[in-house]
Scaffold this motif. Sequence first.
Motif, mmCIF file in Angstrom:
data_model
loop_
_atom_site.group_PDB
_atom_site.id
_atom_site.type_symbol
_atom_site.label_atom_id
_atom_site.label_comp_id
_atom_site.label_asym_id
_atom_site.label_seq_id
_atom_site.Cartn_x
_atom_site.Cartn_y
_atom_site.Cartn_z
ATOM 1 N N ALA A 198 -14.175 -14.844 -45.122
ATOM 2 C CA ALA A 198 -15.418 -14.623 -45.847
ATOM 3 C C ALA A 198 -16.430 -15.740 -45.672
ATOM 4 O O ALA A 198 -17.467 -15.749 -46.333
ATOM 5 C CB ALA A 198 -15.113 -14.434 -47.338
ATOM 6 N N GLY A 199 -16.148 -16.728 -44.796
ATOM 7 C CA GLY A 199 -17.097 -17.807 -44.580
ATOM 8 C C GLY A 199 -17.080 -18.870 -45.659
ATOM 9 O O GLY A 199 -17.987 -19.698 -45.734
ATOM 10 N N LEU A 200 -16.033 -18.865 -46.487
ATOM 11 C CA LEU A 200 -15.930 -19.826 -47.584
ATOM 12 C C LEU A 200 -14.904 -20.923 -47.316
ATOM 13 O O LEU A 200 -14.653 -21.776 -48.172
ATOM 14 C CB LEU A 200 -15.568 -19.095 -48.887
ATOM 15 C CG LEU A 200 -16.642 -18.142 -49.418
ATOM 16 C CD1 LEU A 200 -16.091 -17.308 -50.576
ATOM 17 C CD2 LEU A 200 -17.881 -18.905 -49.868
ATOM 18 N N GLY A 201 -14.291 -20.885 -46.132
ATOM 19 C CA GLY A 201 -13.372 -21.946 -45.736
ATOM 20 C C GLY A 201 -12.060 -21.954 -46.494
ATOM 21 O O GLY A 201 -11.418 -23.006 -46.599
ATOM 22 N N GLY A 202 -11.627 -20.809 -46.999
ATOM 23 C CA GLY A 202 -10.410 -20.766 -47.801
ATOM 24 C C GLY A 202 -9.179 -21.272 -47.067
ATOM 25 O O GLY A 202 -8.417 -22.084 -47.599
ATOM 26 N N GLY A 203 -8.976 -20.809 -45.826
ATOM 27 C CA GLY A 203 -7.818 -21.246 -45.047
ATOM 28 C C GLY A 203 -7.869 -22.725 -44.733
ATOM 29 O O GLY A 203 -6.870 -23.443 -44.865
ATOM 30 N N SER A 204 -9.051 -23.206 -44.345
ATOM 31 C CA SER A 204 -9.217 -24.629 -44.051
ATOM 32 C C SER A 204 -9.019 -25.472 -45.306
ATOM 33 O O SER A 204 -8.433 -26.560 -45.260
ATOM 34 C CB SER A 204 -10.611 -24.895 -43.469
ATOM 35 O OG SER A 204 -10.733 -24.315 -42.191
ATOM 36 N N SER A 205 -9.507 -24.982 -46.423
ATOM 37 C CA SER A 205 -9.348 -25.696 -47.689
ATOM 38 C C SER A 205 -7.881 -25.808 -48.071
ATOM 39 O O SER A 205 -7.421 -26.876 -48.497
ATOM 40 C CB SER A 205 -10.130 -24.983 -48.793
ATOM 41 O OG SER A 205 -9.962 -25.643 -50.028
ATOM 42 N N ASN A 206 -7.139 -24.708 -47.916
ATOM 43 C CA ASN A 206 -5.700 -24.731 -48.202
ATOM 44 C C ASN A 206 -4.984 -25.737 -47.315
ATOM 45 O O ASN A 206 -4.173 -26.543 -47.782
ATOM 46 C CB ASN A 206 -5.085 -23.345 -47.986
ATOM 47 C CG ASN A 206 -5.602 -22.274 -48.917
ATOM 48 O OD1 ASN A 206 -5.459 -21.094 -48.636
ATOM 49 N ND2 ASN A 206 -6.226 -22.657 -50.022
ATOM 50 N N ALA A 207 -5.293 -25.689 -46.006
ATOM 51 C CA ALA A 207 -4.657 -26.597 -45.052
ATOM 52 C C ALA A 207 -4.975 -28.046 -45.384
ATOM 53 O O ALA A 207 -4.097 -28.921 -45.341
ATOM 54 C CB ALA A 207 -5.119 -26.264 -43.630
ATOM 55 N N ALA A 208 -6.237 -28.315 -45.738
ATOM 56 C CA ALA A 208 -6.638 -29.681 -46.061
ATOM 57 C C ALA A 208 -5.979 -30.167 -47.344
ATOM 58 O O ALA A 208 -5.535 -31.326 -47.426
ATOM 59 C CB ALA A 208 -8.157 -29.758 -46.202
ATOM 60 N N ALA A 209 -5.898 -29.307 -48.346
ATOM 61 C CA ALA A 209 -5.291 -29.702 -49.623
ATOM 62 C C ALA A 209 -3.822 -30.068 -49.437
ATOM 63 O O ALA A 209 -3.335 -31.068 -49.984
ATOM 64 C CB ALA A 209 -5.438 -28.573 -50.639
ATOM 65 N N VAL A 210 -3.117 -29.258 -48.638
ATOM 66 C CA VAL A 210 -1.703 -29.532 -48.371
ATOM 67 C C VAL A 210 -1.559 -30.809 -47.543
ATOM 68 O O VAL A 210 -0.737 -31.678 -47.854
ATOM 69 C CB VAL A 210 -1.050 -28.333 -47.650
ATOM 70 C CG1 VAL A 210 0.331 -28.703 -47.112
ATOM 71 C CG2 VAL A 210 -0.951 -27.145 -48.599
ATOM 72 N N ALA A 211 -2.367 -30.930 -46.487
ATOM 73 C CA ALA A 211 -2.294 -32.121 -45.629
ATOM 74 C C ALA A 211 -2.621 -33.388 -46.408
ATOM 75 O O ALA A 211 -1.941 -34.418 -46.267
ATOM 76 C CB ALA A 211 -3.248 -31.977 -44.449
ATOM 77 N N LYS A 212 -3.648 -33.320 -47.260
ATOM 78 C CA LYS A 212 -4.048 -34.499 -48.038
ATOM 79 C C LYS A 212 -2.926 -34.922 -48.993
ATOM 80 O O LYS A 212 -2.652 -36.116 -49.150
ATOM 81 C CB LYS A 212 -5.320 -34.206 -48.821
ATOM 82 C CG LYS A 212 -5.921 -35.435 -49.491
ATOM 83 C CD LYS A 212 -7.252 -35.107 -50.140
ATOM 84 C CE LYS A 212 -7.932 -36.376 -50.652
ATOM 85 N NZ LYS A 212 -7.108 -37.174 -51.559
ATOM 86 N N TYR A 213 -2.295 -33.930 -49.614
ATOM 87 C CA TYR A 213 -1.195 -34.246 -50.533
ATOM 88 C C TYR A 213 -0.068 -34.964 -49.789
ATOM 89 O O TYR A 213 0.446 -35.988 -50.251
ATOM 90 C CB TYR A 213 -0.664 -32.965 -51.177
ATOM 91 C CG TYR A 213 0.513 -33.208 -52.095
ATOM 92 C CD1 TYR A 213 0.324 -33.593 -53.420
ATOM 93 C CD2 TYR A 213 1.816 -33.072 -51.628
ATOM 94 C CE1 TYR A 213 1.403 -33.836 -54.251
ATOM 95 C CE2 TYR A 213 2.903 -33.316 -52.449
ATOM 96 C CZ TYR A 213 2.688 -33.693 -53.765
ATOM 97 O OH TYR A 213 3.774 -33.940 -54.584
ATOM 98 N N ILE A 214 0.298 -34.437 -48.625
ATOM 99 C CA ILE A 214 1.404 -35.023 -47.856
ATOM 100 C C ILE A 214 1.026 -36.409 -47.331
ATOM 101 O O ILE A 214 1.810 -37.358 -47.397
ATOM 102 C CB ILE A 214 1.803 -34.084 -46.698
ATOM 103 C CG1 ILE A 214 2.382 -32.780 -47.260
ATOM 104 C CG2 ILE A 214 2.809 -34.757 -45.767
ATOM 105 C CD1 ILE A 214 2.646 -31.712 -46.209
ATOM 106 N N LEU A 215 -0.189 -36.544 -46.821
ATOM 107 C CA LEU A 215 -0.639 -37.840 -46.313
ATOM 108 C C LEU A 215 -0.692 -38.878 -47.429
ATOM 109 O O LEU A 215 -0.255 -40.026 -47.251
ATOM 110 C CB LEU A 215 -2.009 -37.698 -45.654
ATOM 111 C CG LEU A 215 -2.054 -36.918 -44.334
ATOM 112 C CD1 LEU A 215 -3.502 -36.641 -43.926
ATOM 113 C CD2 LEU A 215 -1.326 -37.654 -43.217
ATOM 114 N N ASP A 216 -1.231 -38.478 -48.585
ATOM 115 C CA ASP A 216 -1.311 -39.408 -49.716
ATOM 116 C C ASP A 216 0.076 -39.813 -50.202
ATOM 117 O O ASP A 216 0.312 -40.987 -50.524
ATOM 118 C CB ASP A 216 -2.096 -38.783 -50.873
ATOM 119 C CG ASP A 216 -3.593 -38.700 -50.600
ATOM 120 O OD1 ASP A 216 -4.047 -39.320 -49.613
ATOM 121 O OD2 ASP A 216 -4.294 -38.021 -51.365
ATOM 122 N N GLU A 217 0.988 -38.835 -50.244
ATOM 123 C CA GLU A 217 2.341 -39.127 -50.723
ATOM 124 C C GLU A 217 3.049 -40.117 -49.803
ATOM 125 O O GLU A 217 3.849 -40.945 -50.238
ATOM 126 C CB GLU A 217 3.163 -37.842 -50.844
ATOM 127 C CG GLU A 217 4.499 -38.066 -51.550
ATOM 128 C CD GLU A 217 5.245 -36.774 -51.812
ATOM 129 O OE1 GLU A 217 5.577 -36.087 -50.836
ATOM 130 O OE2 GLU A 217 5.505 -36.461 -52.987
#
Length: 257
Positions: free
Chosen positions: A99-118
């Motif tokens: 839908a042009g709202l970046g949902g998949g990219s947002s999900n991927a980034a949220a997961v990646a950020k959590y793992i990187l931060d941890e």
Amino acid sequence: MEIKSYAKVNLYLLVHKYNKKIGLHKLDSVLTKAGNLYDTINIYKNEKDDTSKIRYFTGSGQLIKFEDCVVKRILNLLNDFGIKTNYKIDIYKKIPIQAGLGGGSSNAAAVAKYILDENKIKPTPKLLREIVKIGSDIPFFLSKFTVARITSYGEKVKQIKLPFNIEIEIANNGIACNTKTVFDKYRSLEKKEKIKGDKQLKLLKEKNFNALRNQLQQACFIAYPEVKEFTARLNENINGNRFKLSGSGSTLFRVIE
């Protein structure tokens, strides 16, 4: 751990030179997070083995199956960089898909950020160059910025401080727009208007929202005429800020003043 994964809209979006080798266009866009629209992600370590397990659900809890799981692709990339990704991940979708709202990219980034931060790891330029091949919006979502300008292939992210708050109205009619289809159609257009990003940014800061451009809008309208019709209906009786396309579509948005 429960985390929120926000949608975005492109306040303007310019499409520049295409790199055939990596299959990406250079971009210039100002993105803002849509603070009232987000997916919810539950993530916790998989203590039984070293595998990752990803499940998607609707807001009502119904299981969704994805042929191309962006989160899985980002986990595979982190593995390639020697980062363990043995997590169980449940994603509850409210952001419309394709839908042009970046949902998949947002999900991927949220997961990646959590793992990187941890793991107390900061993304390197080399990692970011690989990340944009999965989604050009991901570096934006990895940042802490609410409004930012992305350039190059999306890996360059600069915070934008506006002298006013952005409030967005979103309209989506459920049409799924394939990003590749829209970009292919864009490349086939005979005339492509040359627009400077600095001028678009100036117009944004002057609150001249109707002058902001999305260079994928025409291509989306050609590939998906129903999106063009939907836009015309919404704008028929609007005298102020008009609805326009976010990303490659199909979601429309307008700035509320």
